[in-house]
Design a protein around this motif. Structure first.
Motif, short mmCIF file in Angstrom:
data_model
loop_
_atom_site.label_atom_id
_atom_site.label_comp_id
_atom_site.label_asym_id
_atom_site.label_seq_id
_atom_site.Cartn_x
_atom_site.Cartn_y
_atom_site.Cartn_z
N THR A 148 0.83 -1.21 0.00
CA THR A 148 0.00 0.00 0.00
C THR A 148 0.86 1.26 0.00
O THR A 148 0.42 2.30 -0.46
CB THR A 148 -0.95 0.02 1.21
N ASP A 149 2.11 1.15 0.51
CA ASP A 149 3.02 2.30 0.48
C ASP A 149 3.41 2.66 -0.95
O ASP A 149 3.77 3.80 -1.22
CB ASP A 149 4.29 1.99 1.28
N ALA A 150 3.36 1.71 -1.86
CA ALA A 150 3.79 1.94 -3.24
C ALA A 150 2.93 3.01 -3.91
O ALA A 150 3.46 3.85 -4.65
CB ALA A 150 3.73 0.64 -4.04
N GLU A 151 1.64 3.02 -3.66
CA GLU A 151 0.77 4.01 -4.31
C GLU A 151 1.10 5.42 -3.83
O GLU A 151 1.07 6.38 -4.62
CB GLU A 151 -0.70 3.68 -4.05
N ASP A 152 1.43 5.57 -2.55
CA ASP A 152 1.86 6.87 -2.04
C ASP A 152 3.13 7.33 -2.75
O ASP A 152 3.28 8.50 -3.10
CB ASP A 152 2.11 6.83 -0.53
N ILE A 153 4.05 6.42 -2.95
CA ILE A 153 5.31 6.75 -3.62
C ILE A 153 5.04 7.18 -5.06
O ILE A 153 5.62 8.15 -5.54
CB ILE A 153 6.28 5.55 -3.57
N VAL A 154 4.15 6.48 -5.75
CA VAL A 154 3.78 6.85 -7.13
C VAL A 154 3.21 8.27 -7.15
O VAL A 154 3.61 9.10 -7.96
CB VAL A 154 2.78 5.85 -7.73
N GLN A 155 2.28 8.55 -6.24
CA GLN A 155 1.65 9.87 -6.22
C GLN A 155 2.66 10.97 -5.90
O GLN A 155 2.65 12.04 -6.51
CB GLN A 155 0.49 9.89 -5.20
N GLU A 156 3.55 10.71 -4.94
CA GLU A 156 4.58 11.69 -4.59
C GLU A 156 5.54 11.91 -5.75
O GLU A 156 5.98 13.04 -6.00
CB GLU A 156 5.33 11.25 -3.34
N THR A 157 5.86 10.84 -6.48
CA THR A 157 6.75 10.97 -7.64
C THR A 157 6.09 11.79 -8.73
O THR A 157 6.72 12.69 -9.31
CB THR A 157 7.14 9.58 -8.17
N ALA A 202 11.91 9.06 -8.55
CA ALA A 202 11.18 7.94 -7.93
C ALA A 202 12.03 7.26 -6.85
O ALA A 202 11.51 6.91 -5.79
CB ALA A 202 10.77 6.93 -9.00
N ARG A 203 13.31 7.10 -7.11
CA ARG A 203 14.20 6.47 -6.12
C ARG A 203 14.27 7.33 -4.85
O ARG A 203 14.19 6.81 -3.74
CB ARG A 203 15.60 6.28 -6.71
N HIS A 204 14.37 8.63 -5.00
CA HIS A 204 14.40 9.52 -3.83
C HIS A 204 13.08 9.46 -3.06
O HIS A 204 13.07 9.47 -1.82
CB HIS A 204 14.72 10.96 -4.24
N LYS A 205 11.97 9.39 -3.76
CA LYS A 205 10.66 9.30 -3.09
C LYS A 205 10.51 7.97 -2.36
O LYS A 205 9.94 7.91 -1.28
CB LYS A 205 9.51 9.51 -4.08
N LEU A 206 11.04 6.90 -2.95
CA LEU A 206 11.03 5.59 -2.30
C LEU A 206 11.85 5.64 -1.02
O LEU A 206 11.40 5.19 0.04
CB LEU A 206 11.57 4.52 -3.25
N ILE A 207 13.04 6.20 -1.09
CA ILE A 207 13.91 6.31 0.09
C ILE A 207 13.23 7.15 1.17
O ILE A 207 13.24 6.78 2.35
CB ILE A 207 15.29 6.88 -0.31
N ASP A 208 12.64 8.28 0.78
CA ASP A 208 11.93 9.12 1.75
C ASP A 208 10.82 8.35 2.44
O ASP A 208 10.65 8.43 3.66
CB ASP A 208 11.32 10.35 1.06
N ALA A 209 10.05 7.58 1.67
CA ALA A 209 8.94 6.81 2.25
C ALA A 209 9.45 5.75 3.21
O ALA A 209 8.86 5.54 4.28
CB ALA A 209 8.10 6.18 1.13
N LEU A 210 10.52 5.08 2.83
CA LEU A 210 11.07 4.05 3.71
C LEU A 210 11.65 4.65 4.98
O LEU A 210 11.53 4.07 6.06
CB LEU A 210 12.12 3.22 2.97
N ARG A 211 12.24 5.82 4.87
CA ARG A 211 12.75 6.49 6.08
C ARG A 211 11.61 6.89 7.00
O ARG A 211 11.71 6.76 8.21
CB ARG A 211 13.56 7.72 5.70
N ARG A 212 10.54 7.43 6.42
CA ARG A 212 9.38 7.82 7.24
C ARG A 212 8.78 6.61 7.93
O ARG A 212 8.33 6.69 9.07
CB ARG A 212 8.30 8.47 6.38
#
Length: 185
Positions: A52-61, A86-96
């Motif tokens: 479910t985190d993937a969709e947030d990453i897509v929207q943020e990207t 996209a890689r930076h947004k993925l890293i941000d999401a994983l850090r959060r």
């Protein structure tokens, strides 16, 4: 479609979009979304995070692409620029997200208390916390989690896309979970 053809098509659409062609920009975003979704899903799966985190990453990207599209070098390919975002947004999401481990509730079903134990106070707590959610999240959570309708039906009923319903549901449930965790502390 071959990667080279896809890259050429994305580049032409981005050039047109940056030139002010709204239809080309819309078409570009539609074409980018599946590739970004696959990238985000692979990334969260490798990290052991919820899909479910993937969709947030897509929207943020997509939002970052929209806000920064003028920074793309028109002489360079689009994909490296896009996937760097996209890689930076993925890293941000994983850090959060932090280092949480997600477990299936099925593993603990027998040790959970029955629904009768304090159900009246739980219902009133849920209703109170539900009212504190933003209206969009409240409507989605109410439709899906309380009324039990499907994502498709909720999207139709609320005039939203399926993706937007999933994002609102995820965020609403996360907010409710945080509220209940703070009550327990």
């Amino acid at each position: 479609m071959r990667v080279e053809d896809r890259e050429k098509q994305w580049r032409l659409l981005m050039l047109s979009a940056n030139g002010g062609d709204a239809a080309a920009y819309r078409n570009l975003l539609v074409q980018l979304t599946p590739a970004l979704r696959a990238f985000a899903r692979r990334g969260v799966a490798r990290a052991g995070a919820a899909l479910t985190d993937a969709e947030d990453i897509v929207q943020e990207t997509l939002l970052a692409v929209h806000l920064k599209r003028q920074t793309w070098d028109e002489q360079a390919p689009l994909s490296p620029w896009l996937f760097a975002i996209a890689r930076h947004k993925l890293i941000d999401a994983l850090r959060r997200r932090g280092r949480r481990i997600e477990l299936s509730i099925d593993d603990f079903a027998e040790s959970l208390p029955s629904a009768d134990a304090g159900s009246d106070s739980i219902v009133s707590d849920v209703k109170r916390h539900l009212e504190e959610l933003p209206p969009g999240q409240r409507k989605v959570v109410n439709c899906i989690a309380v009324e039990g309708v499907s994502i498709d039906e909720a999207a139709s009923r609320l005039s939203m896309s399926n993706g937007a319903v999933r994002v609102a549901l995820h965020r609403g449930l996360a907010a409710l979970a945080a509220k209940f965790r703070s009550v327990e502390s």
